[in-house]
Scaffold this active site. Structure first.
Site, PDB file in Angstrom:
ATOM      1  N   CYS A  52      44.536  42.189  28.630  1.00  0.00           N
ATOM      2  CA  CYS A  52      45.447  41.050  28.762  1.00  0.00           C
ATOM      3  C   CYS A  52      44.705  39.776  29.190  1.00  0.00           C
ATOM      4  CB  CYS A  52      46.533  41.412  29.783  1.00  0.00           C
ATOM      5  SG  CYS A  52      47.594  40.053  30.284  1.00  0.00           S
ATOM      6  N   CYS A  55      46.222  37.932  32.172  1.00  0.00           N
ATOM      7  CA  CYS A  55      45.973  38.706  33.399  1.00  0.00           C
ATOM      8  C   CYS A  55      44.587  38.375  33.953  1.00  0.00           C
ATOM      9  CB  CYS A  55      46.053  40.204  33.122  1.00  0.00           C
ATOM     10  SG  CYS A  55      47.667  40.769  32.538  1.00  0.00           S
TER      11      CYS A  55
END
Length: 127
Positions: A52, A55
């Site tokens: 991600c 993230c």
């Protein structure tokens, strides 16, 4: 037992510093209740995954905030690919997903990446 992983920058603390900076804590599904729901201080849970991009974008900010709020707020990370149980129980549909727990209950949450200042403001409003 939760695995504590120091942020790479944390190892560059001067030798005269007696306390090591508090890093975010990596928590798995089986540790969640102990590390989050039973914690004595508010806890921010970052649901994330290795793949991600957003993230990874907020990761360094969360590490810095973990140091800044040491003793006041605990920040933990749950990898949703390795530990899907709690994310599913909380209805996480996208990551990063941040949940603030206080006294074992969710008191606030936010989705998506945000700059450090916005994360800090969210924490201050929540605690």
């Amino acid at each position: 037992m939760a695995v504590r992983q120091a942020h790479p920058a944390a190892s560059s603390a001067p030798a005269f510093c007696k306390e090591q900076p508090m890093a975010t804590v990596h928590v798995n599904d089986s540790e969640f209740d102990t590390e989050v729901r039973q914690a004595e201080t508010p806890v921010i849970v970052d649901f994330w995954a290795e793949w991600c991009g957003p993230c990874k974008q907020i990761g360094p900010s969360l590490e810095e905030l973990s140091d800044e709020y040491a003793g006041k707020v605990k920040i933990v990370k749950v990898n949703v690919d390795e530990n899907p149980e709690q994310a599913a129980a909380l209805g996480v549909r996208g990551i990063p997903a941040l949940f603030m727990f206080k006294d074992g209950e969710v008191i606030s949450n936010r989705m998506g990446a945000a700059p450090k200042a916005a994360l800090k403001s969210w924490i201050d409003e929540s605690i």
